[in-house]
Design a protein around this motif. Structure first.
Motif, mmCIF file in Angstrom:
data_model
loop_
_atom_site.group_PDB
_atom_site.id
_atom_site.type_symbol
_atom_site.label_atom_id
_atom_site.label_comp_id
_atom_site.label_asym_id
_atom_site.label_seq_id
_atom_site.Cartn_x
_atom_site.Cartn_y
_atom_site.Cartn_z
ATOM 1 N N VAL A 77 3.517 -34.129 15.451
ATOM 2 C CA VAL A 77 4.195 -32.802 15.102
ATOM 3 C C VAL A 77 4.521 -32.030 16.298
ATOM 4 O O VAL A 77 5.379 -31.275 16.520
ATOM 5 C CB VAL A 77 3.071 -32.199 14.252
ATOM 6 C CG1 VAL A 77 3.205 -30.784 13.963
ATOM 7 C CG2 VAL A 77 2.998 -33.137 13.065
ATOM 8 N N PHE A 78 3.608 -31.956 17.210
ATOM 9 C CA PHE A 78 3.823 -31.161 18.490
ATOM 10 C C PHE A 78 4.913 -31.335 19.174
ATOM 11 O O PHE A 78 5.753 -30.560 19.370
ATOM 12 C CB PHE A 78 2.245 -31.355 19.280
ATOM 13 C CG PHE A 78 2.350 -30.501 20.790
ATOM 14 C CD1 PHE A 78 2.392 -29.205 20.625
ATOM 15 C CD2 PHE A 78 2.910 -31.043 21.855
ATOM 16 C CE1 PHE A 78 2.428 -28.385 21.700
ATOM 17 C CE2 PHE A 78 3.107 -30.425 22.796
ATOM 18 C CZ PHE A 78 2.699 -29.146 23.021
ATOM 19 N N TRP A 79 5.231 -32.483 19.607
ATOM 20 C CA TRP A 79 6.226 -32.915 20.493
ATOM 21 C C TRP A 79 7.799 -32.620 19.553
ATOM 22 O O TRP A 79 8.615 -32.539 20.106
ATOM 23 C CB TRP A 79 6.361 -34.412 21.092
ATOM 24 C CG TRP A 79 5.422 -34.113 22.051
ATOM 25 C CD1 TRP A 79 4.085 -35.203 22.236
ATOM 26 C CD2 TRP A 79 5.302 -33.889 23.315
ATOM 27 N NE1 TRP A 79 3.568 -34.829 23.311
ATOM 28 C CE2 TRP A 79 4.215 -34.120 24.022
ATOM 29 C CE3 TRP A 79 6.294 -32.936 23.998
ATOM 30 C CZ2 TRP A 79 3.858 -33.516 25.190
ATOM 31 C CZ3 TRP A 79 6.061 -32.514 25.108
ATOM 32 C CH2 TRP A 79 5.389 -32.980 25.944
ATOM 33 N N SER A 80 7.592 -33.060 18.144
ATOM 34 C CA SER A 80 8.825 -32.691 17.422
ATOM 35 C C SER A 80 9.187 -30.916 17.512
ATOM 36 O O SER A 80 10.389 -30.629 17.792
ATOM 37 C CB SER A 80 8.907 -33.393 16.223
ATOM 38 O OG SER A 80 7.931 -32.516 15.520
ATOM 39 N N GLY A 81 8.072 -30.466 17.650
ATOM 40 C CA GLY A 81 8.195 -28.753 17.480
ATOM 41 C C GLY A 81 8.765 -28.515 18.795
ATOM 42 O O GLY A 81 9.436 -27.555 18.770
#
Length: 132
Positions: A77-81
């Motif tokens: 979730v963090f890296w896609s964000g």
């Protein structure tokens, strides 16, 4: 703002409901999930950027299906964000959308539908096994 803009905005909001349900079905908690969607809505309003390419469903599916623990799920979730934020701030997202064209975008949306249909079928199989 035209009628088409209003209909598109309402469609995105309505589309958030099944994505929230998808997030809940793969193990995300309701309150943090709703906060994540709220941050997305506020960011899009600030940047005045409609997002025709939806990565939320894919990110939720990947994080829920392939993350073995909470650290892996949060990393997805963090890296896609981060990647989507960079694309949005630099204006690259609009360039990519314009470059792709309508046929590619429609094909991508159909692909998202197929991914979500597969996840739904897998979830149904798990429910049927649980009932048996």
């Amino acid at each position: 703002m035209t009628l088409n803009d209003i209909i598109a905005a309402l469609s995105v909001v309505i589309n958030g409901i099944p994505q929230a349900l998808l997030a809940l079905s793969v193990g995300f908690s309701a309150f943090p999930t709703s906060l994540g969607f709220a941050v997305g809505v506020i960011s899009c309003m600030i940047l005045q950027s409609p997002i025709p390419i939806s990565m939320q469903a894919e990110t939720i599916a990947l994080a829920g299906s392939y993350g073995d623990n909470i650290r892996e799920k949060l990393s997805v979730v963090f890296w896609s964000g981060i990647i989507m934020t960079i694309l949005g701030i630099t204006g690259s997202l609009n360039f990519i959308v314009d470059l792709a064209g309508d046929y590619v975008l429609n094909g991508m949306m159909a692909g998202v539908g197929l991914i979500l249909a597969k996840i739904a079928i897998d979830g149904l199989k798990l429910d049927i096994k649980w009932l048996a």
